[in-house]
Design a protein around this motif. Structure first.
Motif, PDB file in Angstrom:
ATOM      1  N   CYS A  80       0.840  -1.191   0.000  1.00 32.04           N
ATOM      2  CA  CYS A  80       0.000   0.000   0.000  1.00 32.04           C
ATOM      3  C   CYS A  80       0.879   1.245   0.000  1.00 32.04           C
ATOM      4  O   CYS A  80       1.746   1.410   0.851  1.00 32.04           O
ATOM      5  CB  CYS A  80      -0.928   0.028   1.202  1.00 32.04           C
ATOM      6  SG  CYS A  80      -1.895   1.556   1.202  1.00 32.04           S
ATOM      7  N   CYS A  85      -0.824   4.606   5.284  1.00 34.47           N
ATOM      8  CA  CYS A  85       0.323   3.708   5.418  1.00 34.47           C
ATOM      9  C   CYS A  85       1.637   4.477   5.476  1.00 34.47           C
ATOM     10  O   CYS A  85       2.546   4.093   6.214  1.00 34.47           O
ATOM     11  CB  CYS A  85       0.318   2.672   4.294  1.00 34.47           C
ATOM     12  SG  CYS A  85      -0.997   1.440   4.522  1.00 34.47           S
ATOM     13  N   CYS A 121      -4.009   2.578  -1.845  1.00 40.95           N
ATOM     14  CA  CYS A 121      -4.846   2.145  -0.714  1.00 40.95           C
ATOM     15  C   CYS A 121      -5.484   0.762  -0.877  1.00 40.95           C
ATOM     16  O   CYS A 121      -6.321   0.520  -1.740  1.00 40.95           O
ATOM     17  CB  CYS A 121      -5.937   3.165  -0.434  1.00 40.95           C
ATOM     18  SG  CYS A 121      -6.817   2.777   1.095  1.00 40.95           S
ATOM     19  N   ALA A 124      -7.428  -0.814   4.053  1.00 34.22           N
ATOM     20  CA  ALA A 124      -7.254  -1.220   5.447  1.00 34.22           C
ATOM     21  C   ALA A 124      -6.564  -0.096   6.215  1.00 34.22           C
ATOM     22  O   ALA A 124      -5.703  -0.337   7.054  1.00 34.22           O
ATOM     23  CB  ALA A 124      -6.429  -2.504   5.511  1.00 34.22           C
ATOM     24  N   CYS A 125      -6.975   1.136   5.926  1.00 36.94           N
ATOM     25  CA  CYS A 125      -6.287   2.318   6.470  1.00 36.94           C
ATOM     26  C   CYS A 125      -6.245   2.320   7.992  1.00 36.94           C
ATOM     27  O   CYS A 125      -5.285   2.799   8.585  1.00 36.94           O
ATOM     28  CB  CYS A 125      -6.963   3.589   5.974  1.00 36.94           C
ATOM     29  SG  CYS A 125      -7.282   3.603   4.224  1.00 36.94           S
TER      30      CYS A 125
END
Ligand code: FES
Length: 154
Positions: A80, A85, A121, A124-125
């Motif tokens: 990511c 991230c 992205c 799963a931020c």
């Protein structure tokens, strides 16, 4: 030539689309699952099956970055490369992957095991940093977890 199984799987999804051409991406996903990547030959065969020109199908394929138009390793690692991230530890994770695998983005290990690619992205931020290997999402990463994760993929 498309195999009978590949044709069958593509035919099964056609009722979900208004035209054969609209199934282009999903047809390529099926073929990629069987063949690992989409060569010019495969693209041409798929286009013929979908009653499109190769150029029309290629324009779809190049727009969708998970269609691989060059050979990839047995496992594709998507790192990511987006803001959450970046903030939560992207750099040490990427540095460790690059050092451990001996490759950079767009490259494949000499044993053909892994290809490393950036990806916008992974969704799963809230659990950043994240990577995806094949269809498996790995989250809340730090370098100490990576060796074990890589050992799951032969
Ligand atoms: S920013 Fe990395 S998962 Fe969304």
């Amino acid at each position: 030539m498309l195999t009978l199984q590949e044709k069958k799987e593509i035919e099964e999804l056609l009722p979900n689309y208004p035209t054969r051409q609209a199934a282009g991406i999903d047809a390529l996903v099926i073929l990629q699952r069987h063949r690992g990547w989409i060569s010019d030959e495969t693209l041409g065969e798929a286009a013929e099956f979908l009653k499109m020109t190769p150029a029309e199908l290629d324009s779809v394929a190049t727009f969708y970055n998970l269609i691989f138009r060059k050979p990839v390793g047995r496992h594709v690692i998507l790192v990511c490369d987006s803001v959450s991230c970046w903030v939560m530890g992207y750099d040490p994770v990427l540095d460790y992957l690059k050092k451990n695998l001996g490759i950079g983005f767009g490259e494949t290990t000499t044993d053909g095991r892994f290809t490393l690619l950036p990806h916008v992205c992974l969704g799963a931020c809230d659990k950043a940093p994240a990577i995806m290997i094949d269809d498996d999402l790995h989250v809340e990463l730090d370098p100490a977890k990576i060796d074990h994760i890589l050992s799951l993929y032969s």
